[in-house]
Write a protein that holds these residues in place. Sequence first.
Motif, PDB file in Angstrom:
ATOM      1  N   ILE A  85      31.715  28.969  34.748  1.00  0.00           N
ATOM      2  CA  ILE A  85      30.948  29.150  35.981  1.00  0.00           C
ATOM      3  C   ILE A  85      31.760  28.682  37.188  1.00  0.00           C
ATOM      4  O   ILE A  85      31.780  29.343  38.236  1.00  0.00           O
ATOM      5  N   ARG A  86      32.456  27.560  37.058  1.00  0.00           N
ATOM      6  CA  ARG A  86      33.314  27.079  38.155  1.00  0.00           C
ATOM      7  C   ARG A  86      34.429  28.079  38.447  1.00  0.00           C
ATOM      8  O   ARG A  86      34.782  28.316  39.609  1.00  0.00           O
ATOM      9  N   ILE A  87      34.998  28.637  37.404  1.00  0.00           N
ATOM     10  CA  ILE A  87      36.071  29.629  37.570  1.00  0.00           C
ATOM     11  C   ILE A  87      35.542  30.852  38.319  1.00  0.00           C
ATOM     12  O   ILE A  87      36.192  31.378  39.231  1.00  0.00           O
ATOM     13  N   ALA A  88      34.353  31.296  37.938  1.00  0.00           N
ATOM     14  CA  ALA A  88      33.747  32.455  38.603  1.00  0.00           C
ATOM     15  C   ALA A  88      33.482  32.176  40.071  1.00  0.00           C
ATOM     16  O   ALA A  88      33.711  33.035  40.943  1.00  0.00           O
ATOM     17  N   GLU A  89      33.004  30.978  40.379  1.00  0.00           N
ATOM     18  CA  GLU A  89      32.758  30.606  41.777  1.00  0.00           C
ATOM     19  C   GLU A  89      34.046  30.655  42.592  1.00  0.00           C
ATOM     20  O   GLU A  89      34.060  31.135  43.739  1.00  0.00           O
ATOM     21  N   LEU A 112      31.509  35.922  36.436  1.00  0.00           N
ATOM     22  CA  LEU A 112      31.772  36.453  37.775  1.00  0.00           C
ATOM     23  C   LEU A 112      30.750  37.543  38.109  1.00  0.00           C
ATOM     24  O   LEU A 112      30.268  37.621  39.246  1.00  0.00           O
ATOM     25  N   ALA A 113      30.416  38.383  37.133  1.00  0.00           N
ATOM     26  CA  ALA A 113      29.385  39.400  37.351  1.00  0.00           C
ATOM     27  C   ALA A 113      28.053  38.754  37.723  1.00  0.00           C
ATOM     28  O   ALA A 113      27.331  39.244  38.605  1.00  0.00           O
ATOM     29  N   VAL A 114      27.727  37.654  37.071  1.00  0.00           N
ATOM     30  CA  VAL A 114      26.484  36.940  37.384  1.00  0.00           C
ATOM     31  C   VAL A 114      26.498  36.456  38.841  1.00  0.00           C
ATOM     32  O   VAL A 114      25.489  36.556  39.555  1.00  0.00           O
ATOM     33  N   LYS A 115      27.648  35.957  39.288  1.00  0.00           N
ATOM     34  CA  LYS A 115      27.765  35.512  40.684  1.00  0.00           C
ATOM     35  C   LYS A 115      27.617  36.692  41.647  1.00  0.00           C
ATOM     36  O   LYS A 115      27.020  36.559  42.735  1.00  0.00           O
ATOM     37  N   LEU A 116      28.129  37.843  41.268  1.00  0.00           N
ATOM     38  CA  LEU A 116      28.087  39.026  42.128  1.00  0.00           C
ATOM     39  C   LEU A 116      26.686  39.608  42.261  1.00  0.00           C
ATOM     40  O   LEU A 116      26.447  40.441  43.140  1.00  0.00           O
ATOM     41  N   ASP A 255      51.105  30.594  40.165  1.00  0.00           N
ATOM     42  CA  ASP A 255      50.033  29.981  40.949  1.00  0.00           C
ATOM     43  C   ASP A 255      48.848  29.725  40.044  1.00  0.00           C
ATOM     44  O   ASP A 255      48.091  30.639  39.705  1.00  0.00           O
ATOM     45  N   VAL A 256      48.681  28.464  39.648  1.00  0.00           N
ATOM     46  CA  VAL A 256      47.567  28.060  38.783  1.00  0.00           C
ATOM     47  C   VAL A 256      46.566  27.285  39.630  1.00  0.00           C
ATOM     48  O   VAL A 256      46.886  26.225  40.162  1.00  0.00           O
ATOM     49  N   ILE A 257      45.358  27.821  39.758  1.00  0.00           N
ATOM     50  CA  ILE A 257      44.304  27.204  40.557  1.00  0.00           C
ATOM     51  C   ILE A 257      43.351  26.480  39.643  1.00  0.00           C
ATOM     52  O   ILE A 257      42.717  27.075  38.770  1.00  0.00           O
ATOM     53  N   LEU A 258      43.254  25.158  39.791  1.00  0.00           N
ATOM     54  CA  LEU A 258      42.370  24.349  38.975  1.00  0.00           C
ATOM     55  C   LEU A 258      41.038  24.139  39.690  1.00  0.00           C
ATOM     56  O   LEU A 258      41.013  23.808  40.872  1.00  0.00           O
ATOM     57  N   VAL A 259      39.940  24.326  38.962  1.00  0.00           N
ATOM     58  CA  VAL A 259      38.616  24.176  39.572  1.00  0.00           C
ATOM     59  C   VAL A 259      37.716  23.304  38.701  1.00  0.00           C
ATOM     60  O   VAL A 259      37.971  23.096  37.537  1.00  0.00           O
TER      61      VAL A 259
END
Length: 259
Positions: A85-89, A112-116, A255-259
């Motif tokens: 969920i954090r990744i999707a956000e 991500l679909a749920v967020k959209l 580029d690794v983005i940590l959430v």
Amino acid sequence: MIPAERHDKILSLLNERRYISFNELTQKINASKSTLRRDVYELEQEGHLTRTRGGIALGDDVEQFNVTSEASVQVRQSENRDEKIRIAEAAMRFIHPNDTIFLDSGTTTYELAVKLKEYHHSLMVASSDLSSAMALSDNEDLEIIVIGGKLRKRHNSMIGYFSDNIISQMHADTAFISTDAVDSEKGLMAFSLDEVTGKKAMIQGAREVILLCDHTKFSRIAFVTISSLEEIDHIITGRELDDHTHSYFTEMGIDVILV
């Protein structure tokens, strides 16, 4: 370095990573391949680790690193869900009004679909994932293209000649890709051959490619390579990723983005 020191170093690396390839092991420990293979054999006999295809895993983690082992979508959706969920956000910041996006099949891309569902701007979404398409179906602001083909049972996704052919003729601003495994040398990998061509087509058809995966994918080797890391613009993963792996990928220029 004496054998006991090498054994300690091997187990220390495994405790950090859960899995390590033989090639990386030879880079981390100053010893010949034959010496390291002998060390690995001895540690396996003592029950500390298990040899897998191309590397070693902690003894109690061997099933996780079977190169053809894949759980059903129902099982995978419940694994590391908070992280997904954090990744999707975080992925939402890469979506802009009037974009066209590819939404790959997978449990993190599903989040991500749920967020959209709450994204009320013009957006075209092309997806081969039936669960994602259904999640988006009530949003009147989105145009949803369901990529048809052969149903991949237990995974709710479309695969095969027809879906691969459709994707190869499409173009998108951004592709949000999932994967079963990530490795610094082997790149993105999948357990199933059926998924590879469609994923490759999404990557090749998008101007920007973003990999969405939880931290456990960095501790696996899967059956077949999808793409090299050079084809990926960003990786979004959870802050649970160990510092060693994060630093290793960052030093490679990824580029690794940590959430």
